[in-house]
Write a protein that holds these residues in place. Structure first.
Motif, mmCIF file in Angstrom:
data_model
loop_
_atom_site.group_PDB
_atom_site.id
_atom_site.type_symbol
_atom_site.label_atom_id
_atom_site.label_comp_id
_atom_site.label_asym_id
_atom_site.label_seq_id
_atom_site.Cartn_x
_atom_site.Cartn_y
_atom_site.Cartn_z
ATOM 1 N N THR A 1 78.888 44.336 16.678
ATOM 2 C CA THR A 1 79.574 44.181 17.962
ATOM 3 C C THR A 1 80.922 43.497 17.758
ATOM 4 O OG1 THR A 1 77.393 43.786 18.890
ATOM 5 C CG2 THR A 1 79.243 43.327 20.314
ATOM 6 N N GLU B 1 83.728 40.921 18.507
ATOM 7 C CA GLU B 1 83.814 39.603 19.128
ATOM 8 C C GLU B 1 85.285 39.255 19.344
ATOM 9 O OE1 GLU B 1 81.436 37.004 16.691
ATOM 10 O OE2 GLU B 1 79.663 37.533 17.869
ATOM 11 N N ILE C 1 86.339 44.768 27.110
ATOM 12 C CA ILE C 1 85.807 45.800 26.219
ATOM 13 C C ILE C 1 84.566 46.427 26.836
ATOM 14 C CG2 ILE C 1 84.417 44.122 24.897
ATOM 15 C CD1 ILE C 1 84.986 45.898 22.407
ATOM 16 N N GLU C 2 84.412 47.723 26.599
ATOM 17 C CA GLU C 2 83.191 48.437 26.999
ATOM 18 C C GLU C 2 82.371 48.622 25.715
ATOM 19 O OE1 GLU C 2 82.728 49.050 30.126
ATOM 20 O OE2 GLU C 2 84.759 48.589 30.769
ATOM 21 N N HIS C 3 81.343 47.828 25.556
ATOM 22 C CA HIS C 3 80.563 47.898 24.311
ATOM 23 C C HIS C 3 79.835 49.233 24.160
ATOM 24 C CE1 HIS C 3 81.290 43.943 22.748
ATOM 25 N NE2 HIS C 3 81.051 43.420 23.933
ATOM 26 N N CYS D 1 82.469 51.643 22.669
ATOM 27 C CA CYS D 1 82.949 51.318 21.313
ATOM 28 C C CYS D 1 82.121 52.065 20.265
ATOM 29 C CB CYS D 1 82.824 49.813 21.108
ATOM 30 S SG CYS D 1 83.139 49.285 19.419
ATOM 31 N N GLY E 1 82.549 51.334 17.005
ATOM 32 C CA GLY E 1 82.443 50.457 15.838
ATOM 33 C C GLY E 1 83.306 50.865 14.661
ATOM 34 N N SER F 1 74.101 43.685 16.475
ATOM 35 C CA SER F 1 74.404 44.454 17.682
ATOM 36 C C SER F 1 73.905 43.714 18.906
ATOM 37 C CB SER F 1 73.721 45.818 17.629
ATOM 38 O OG SER F 1 74.265 46.587 16.602
ATOM 39 N N LYS F 2 74.591 43.923 20.007
ATOM 40 C CA LYS F 2 74.102 43.346 21.264
ATOM 41 C C LYS F 2 72.897 44.140 21.733
ATOM 42 C CE LYS F 2 78.114 41.092 22.674
ATOM 43 N NZ LYS F 2 78.331 39.899 23.222
ATOM 44 N N GLY G 1 77.295 46.700 29.474
ATOM 45 C CA GLY G 1 78.077 46.655 28.241
ATOM 46 C C GLY G 1 79.515 46.210 28.432
ATOM 47 N N HIS G 2 79.916 45.920 29.680
ATOM 48 C CA HIS G 2 81.294 45.494 29.940
ATOM 49 C C HIS G 2 81.408 43.989 29.764
ATOM 50 C CE1 HIS G 2 85.245 45.436 31.954
ATOM 51 N NE2 HIS G 2 84.808 44.302 32.474
ATOM 52 N N GLU G 3 82.407 43.564 28.964
ATOM 53 C CA GLU G 3 82.662 42.126 28.813
ATOM 54 C C GLU G 3 84.140 41.883 29.053
ATOM 55 O OE1 GLU G 3 79.829 39.471 26.126
ATOM 56 O OE2 GLU G 3 80.948 40.931 24.973
#
Ligand code: SF4
Ligand code: SF4
Length: 139
Positions: free
Chosen positions: A40, A42, A74-76, A79, A81, A100-101, A117-119
């Motif tokens: 993920t 960071e 970020i939209e995890h 992503c 990776g 991974s989250k 998944g949005h942060e």
């Protein structure tokens, strides 16, 4: 009539019945992450200068930077990776965690309508941050 025990797949089927499974029993058996694994992204809100380079270079359009409002998000789940954002960031504000989250579902949409998944981070106003830094230096 042909003898079913003489069919070509029978020996393989019998072998599979008594052999160990070819795959892990995920999620009961999770493979430990190895060094260098991509998990993920960071983000370090303290060092980012909101130059938007990571957003421009992200091939999946997973990053959004609003320079005026000092917002980095970020939209995890978008992503892939690829690690490009980590490589282009001049401020070393981004890093790739090997873990991974947890998987998110649509049932977990936040109270303010955040997507799974949005942060999102909100950086401090530069004037306020400079004043706080000066105050800390004076003490
Ligand atoms: S994370 Fe790095 S590349 Fe992205 S806006 Fe911040 S300083 Fe720029
Ligand atoms: S790792 Fe790749 S896909 Fe994910 S946010 Fe960074 S540049 Fe975008």
């Amino acid at each position: 009539m042909a003898n079913p025990l003489r069919l070509p797949m029978v020996p393989r089927a019998l072998r599979n019945l008594v052999s160990r499974p070819a795959t892990r029993r995920y999620p009961y058996e999770i493979r430990p992450r190895f060094e260098g694994a991509r998990g993920t992204i960071e983000f370090d809100v303290e060092t980012c200068n909101y130059c938007m380079l990571c957003m421009r270079r992200c091939p999946a359009a997973a990053i959004t930077v609003v320079r005026e409002d000092r917002i980095w998000s970020i939209e995890h789940l978008t992503c892939i990776g690829c690690n490009v954002c980590v490589e282009v960031c001049n401020k070393n504000s981004l890093s790739m965690a090997k873990e991974s989250k947890p998987v998110h579902t649509h049932a977990e949409v936040g109270p303010q309508g955040q997507r799974p998944g949005h942060e999102e981070w909100h950086g401090p106003d530069p004037a306020i941050a400079a004043a706080a830094k000066a105050a800390a230096a004076a003490t």
